[in-house]
Design an enzyme around this catalytic site. Structure first.
Site, PDB file in Angstrom:
ATOM      1  N   ASP A  17     -64.297   3.482  22.484  1.00  9.63           N
ATOM      2  CA  ASP A  17     -64.127   2.636  21.297  1.00  9.63           C
ATOM      3  C   ASP A  17     -65.478   2.044  20.925  1.00  9.63           C
ATOM      4  OD1 ASP A  17     -63.458   0.758  19.374  1.00  9.63           O
ATOM      5  OD2 ASP A  17     -61.642   0.104  20.411  1.00  9.63           O
ATOM      6  N   CYS A  67     -55.229  -3.593  17.539  1.00 14.60           N
ATOM      7  CA  CYS A  67     -56.449  -3.826  16.766  1.00 14.60           C
ATOM      8  C   CYS A  67     -56.549  -5.330  16.452  1.00 14.60           C
ATOM      9  CB  CYS A  67     -56.441  -2.951  15.513  1.00 14.60           C
ATOM     10  SG  CYS A  67     -57.967  -2.984  14.552  1.00 14.60           S
ATOM     11  N   HIS A  76     -60.770   3.912  19.659  1.00 16.77           N
ATOM     12  CA  HIS A  76     -59.940   2.861  19.095  1.00 16.77           C
ATOM     13  C   HIS A  76     -58.620   3.461  18.608  1.00 16.77           C
ATOM     14  CE1 HIS A  76     -59.547  -1.214  17.589  1.00 16.77           C
ATOM     15  NE2 HIS A  76     -59.123  -0.742  16.423  1.00 16.77           N
TER      16      HIS A  76
END
Length: 283
Positions: free
Chosen positions: A219, A162, A251
């Site tokens: 995502d 991330c 994600h």
């Protein structure tokens, strides 16, 4: 799966807002009740560390095989939720594979992330206020710490998840001694600010080591087209980038403490990461 070719006050003056690492799972996002993967410390040395930086010390978590080494080094860049149990477990998994893995708590100057529960607030009040230049210096310091504690400075890789995936791209452009990088669903765009002046796409043509990019096709926060554009920019400059898109994942598909976890894609990505490191001199 489809494979597509202004710094705050110094620590010494403020004192660390975080005196230790996050010991449990963050509540900053919806999660399942327990992690799927738990890696023990058998055969390992693991625990908390203090990384000297220019304005004090940062807390960190490390894991490495028992013995004198030197071991290949992997710097681990955490999500926005800090060095919680999932990130510690990732360090232990890497140590089981033969690496000295270390994850610094790079936002400790700004907040104790274990006490923050709202991802939007974390982004606004912590992440957006952390200068990229300081982040790069902290990773340099973490590498120095690792080298002094059994790591091999000639075999260094970096990975992250991330926001830590973004940091991985940036560090690959910052440190010319890296052998390999693996970015998991790291943001490639976003706003440019005085203290965060470049996006991943801006610097993609300057990465200095082969980079493996692992992203989810579903995502919604990182459009695949944006990732492909960053990769294309890197490749146009002669950089080595391998992009893997997992079409059924969103994600954070490696995060086994969250509902976003996708076991098959996570396992495939993990094996690809280890092979990438081995294939590019980190191992």
């Amino acid at each position: 799966m489809t494979k597509l070719a202004q710094d705050g006050p110094p620590l010494a003056r403020r004192g660390l807002m975080m005196t230790g690492l996050i010991t449990g799972l963050t509540l900053a996002t919806t999660r399942v009740e327990a992690q799927v993967i738990h890696t023990d410390t058998a055969g390992l040395e693991a625990g908390e560390a203090r990384v000297p930086v220019v304005d004090g010390e940062l807390p960190a978590y490390f894991a490495r095989p028992q013995g004198n080494g030197p071991f290949p080094i992997v710097l681990v860049n955490a999500e926005i939720f800090g060095v919680h149990e999932h990130i510690k477990d990732i360090c232990r998994r890497l140590a089981k594979a033969g690496y000295l893995a270390v994850a610094p708590e790079v936002y400790a100057r700004l907040a104790d992330l274990s006490k923050m529960t709202d991802a939007a607030v974390i982004m606004r009040d912590v992440i957006s206020k952390a200068p990229d230049a300081t982040l790069m210096a902290d990773l340099d310091a973490t590498l120095r710490w690792a080298t002094a504690h059994g790591g091999d400075s000639g075999r260094v890789g970096v990975t992250g998840f991330c926001r830590g995936g973004r940091a991985t791209w940036l560090y690959a452009a910052h440190n010319p001694t890296l052998k390999a990088a693996v970015a998991w669903y790291g943001q490639v765009g976003g706003a440019r600010t005085e203290i965060q002046p470049k996006t991943v796409t801006d610097i993609a043509d300057r990465i200095s080591c082969p980079l493996l990019a692992l992203y989810g096709g579903k995502d919604t926060s990182i459009p695949v087209a944006d990732v492909q554009a960053a990769v294309a920019r890197a490749r146009a400059a002669g950089r080595t980038v391998d992009l893997v898109i997992y079409p059924d994942s969103g994600h954070a598909f490696l995060a086994d403490y969250r509902p976003s976890y996708r076991a098959t894609d996570a396992a495939d990505g993990w094996q690809r990461m280890l092979a990438w490191f081995r294939g590019h001199g980190v191992g």
